[in-house]
Design an enzyme around this catalytic site. Sequence first.
Site, PDB file in Angstrom:
ATOM      1  N   SER A   1       0.822  -1.205   0.000  1.00 52.99           N
ATOM      2  CA  SER A   1       0.000   0.000   0.000  1.00 52.99           C
ATOM      3  C   SER A   1       0.858   1.259   0.000  1.00 52.99           C
ATOM      4  O   SER A   1       0.551   2.246  -0.689  1.00 52.99           O
ATOM      5  CB  SER A   1      -0.929  -0.013   1.221  1.00 52.99           C
TER       6      SER A   1
ATOM      7  N   LEU B   1       2.326   1.943  -3.513  1.00 52.75           N
ATOM      8  CA  LEU B   1       1.320   2.490  -4.428  1.00 52.75           C
ATOM      9  C   LEU B   1       1.009   3.958  -4.098  1.00 52.75           C
ATOM     10  O   LEU B   1       0.838   4.775  -5.009  1.00 52.75           O
ATOM     11  CB  LEU B   1       0.050   1.645  -4.371  1.00 52.75           C
ATOM     12  N   HIS B   2       0.933   4.291  -2.806  1.00 54.05           N
ATOM     13  CA  HIS B   2       0.704   5.694  -2.425  1.00 54.05           C
ATOM     14  C   HIS B   2       1.867   6.581  -2.879  1.00 54.05           C
ATOM     15  O   HIS B   2       1.649   7.707  -3.349  1.00 54.05           O
ATOM     16  CB  HIS B   2       0.512   5.807  -0.913  1.00 54.05           C
ATOM     17  N   GLU B   3       3.071   6.083  -2.729  1.00 51.60           N
ATOM     18  CA  GLU B   3       4.234   6.863  -3.144  1.00 51.60           C
ATOM     19  C   GLU B   3       4.247   7.070  -4.651  1.00 51.60           C
ATOM     20  O   GLU B   3       4.586   8.159  -5.135  1.00 51.60           O
ATOM     21  CB  GLU B   3       5.512   6.157  -2.687  1.00 51.60           C
TER      22      GLU B   3
END
Length: 529
Positions: A454, A457-459
Amino acid sequence: MEQPGPTAPMGDSDEAPPAVHRRPPRPARGSGGAVERFAAALRRRVRSGASVAARASFAADSGDEFVAGEPSSSSRRRDTSGDASSAGGEAAGGGGGGGGAGGVDFSAFTFRAAAPVHRKAKESPLSSDAIFKQSHAGLFNLCIVVLVAVNSRLIIENLMKYGLLIRSGFWFNATSLRDWPLLMCCLSLPVFPLGAFAVEKLAFNNIITDAAATSLHIFLTTAEIVYPVLVILMCDSAVLSGFLLMFIACIVWLKLVSFAHTNHDIRKLITSGKKVDNELSAADIDNLQAPTLGSLAYFMMAPTLCYQPSYPRTPCIRKGWLIRQIILYLIFTGLQGFIIEQYINPIVVNSQHPLKGGLLNAVETVLKLSLPNVYLWLCMFYCLFHLWLNILAEILRFGDREFYKDWWNAKTIDEYWRKWNMPVHKWIVRHIYFPCMRNGISKEVAVFISFFVSAVLHELCVAVPCRILKFWAFLGIMLQIPLIVLTSYLKNKFRDTMVGNMIFWFFFCIYGQPMCVLLYYHDVMNRIN
């Protein structure tokens, strides 16, 4: 024939009184007859409907709770005087139209000082044991009034200081045309699902081996996420356009992983004859089939990240309801733009870098930014998870619309992450957490791997459009793990309190997000300068 009169008291003549209307003599001082008649008449009144109505009226006037049919303390007492005293009391109270013994009216006994006021043990409404059992509608209305008053002042102050900052080109302007490579990249992303479908067709027909199918899926999913990254880095696009492209690319990547993993499992169950632990239901058997182009197209459009050949469907499309949701979506999207342009942008532009300026200035800027940030985040949640996903579900007649749970009541950070984004949570549990557990990985390591995926993906969604790699978003997600441990410890120590919920709101909405906004803004500005 004359009716016999009441029995004379002890010590009087044994003869019956000569007339019915003759009143019996008053009992001697100290005798218990009057008390017994009083108690019998009182019990008869308490059991009557008039007493129930009186008690209900008294409870309403005194602010007490009253349940219809609940016996009073007097009616719960047993008559120990026997049938004779009860009969005597009834005879004594028979005159005066049921007024009571000796002509006394007991119909309003509930209102008298002799009536008990304290009947059972009860907690104060705001005590820890009763606060969540009470209705707080009035306090909620008070909060609404306070929010309206405070924010009205802030709106007026902001308009007086900056004026109306919404530009005429907020929705679309000429500079948006330079982002056409990103648009073309977004329109070409369906090529990768078609490639995954071709791979599964070859695998189900035994044209390629399972290992070859897995290798092709790894290549397709990797290319799908690298392709938009390269397009964004090579083109001089706006940050918002790059964010939208990366957001869509990450969703397609999650769907491709689910499509490949699910079909791999189905293929194993069908072609290899692998046994399952539990007996399959009819719905499970319907989902054990090879993918079709229609099922893939529906999955890519459906508001879910977990693939299955068939989904629960609603009977029809509610056109009126759908139109109302679309109108609300447009309203709240405009509200988000207003909050960004009118409040967040001026604060961020006039701020200093939070890690390079003074501590008090950084704290003051973060607190100033926290309020509009909370409003923006709540509007984003309502627009995306409630309005947009329900609009898609209604158009596609998608039945399972549990896109979120009551995350606002979460007592730990772990509970919050399991409730606020159900599509991603179900994907992580299905394709990361359970596979790790089945392969002998401990629960703690499985949780770490889930948060790591997660965080990456956020980065990608933030760092690539901003063209900086500072890992602020990655660290923000990974730091949730110690917060999970902390809030779980507090919940167990203080026995299910809301301390964890307060910690979540503080770090995520008041401190964490405003700090990330300031860090990324100043890093982007420093890169441009």
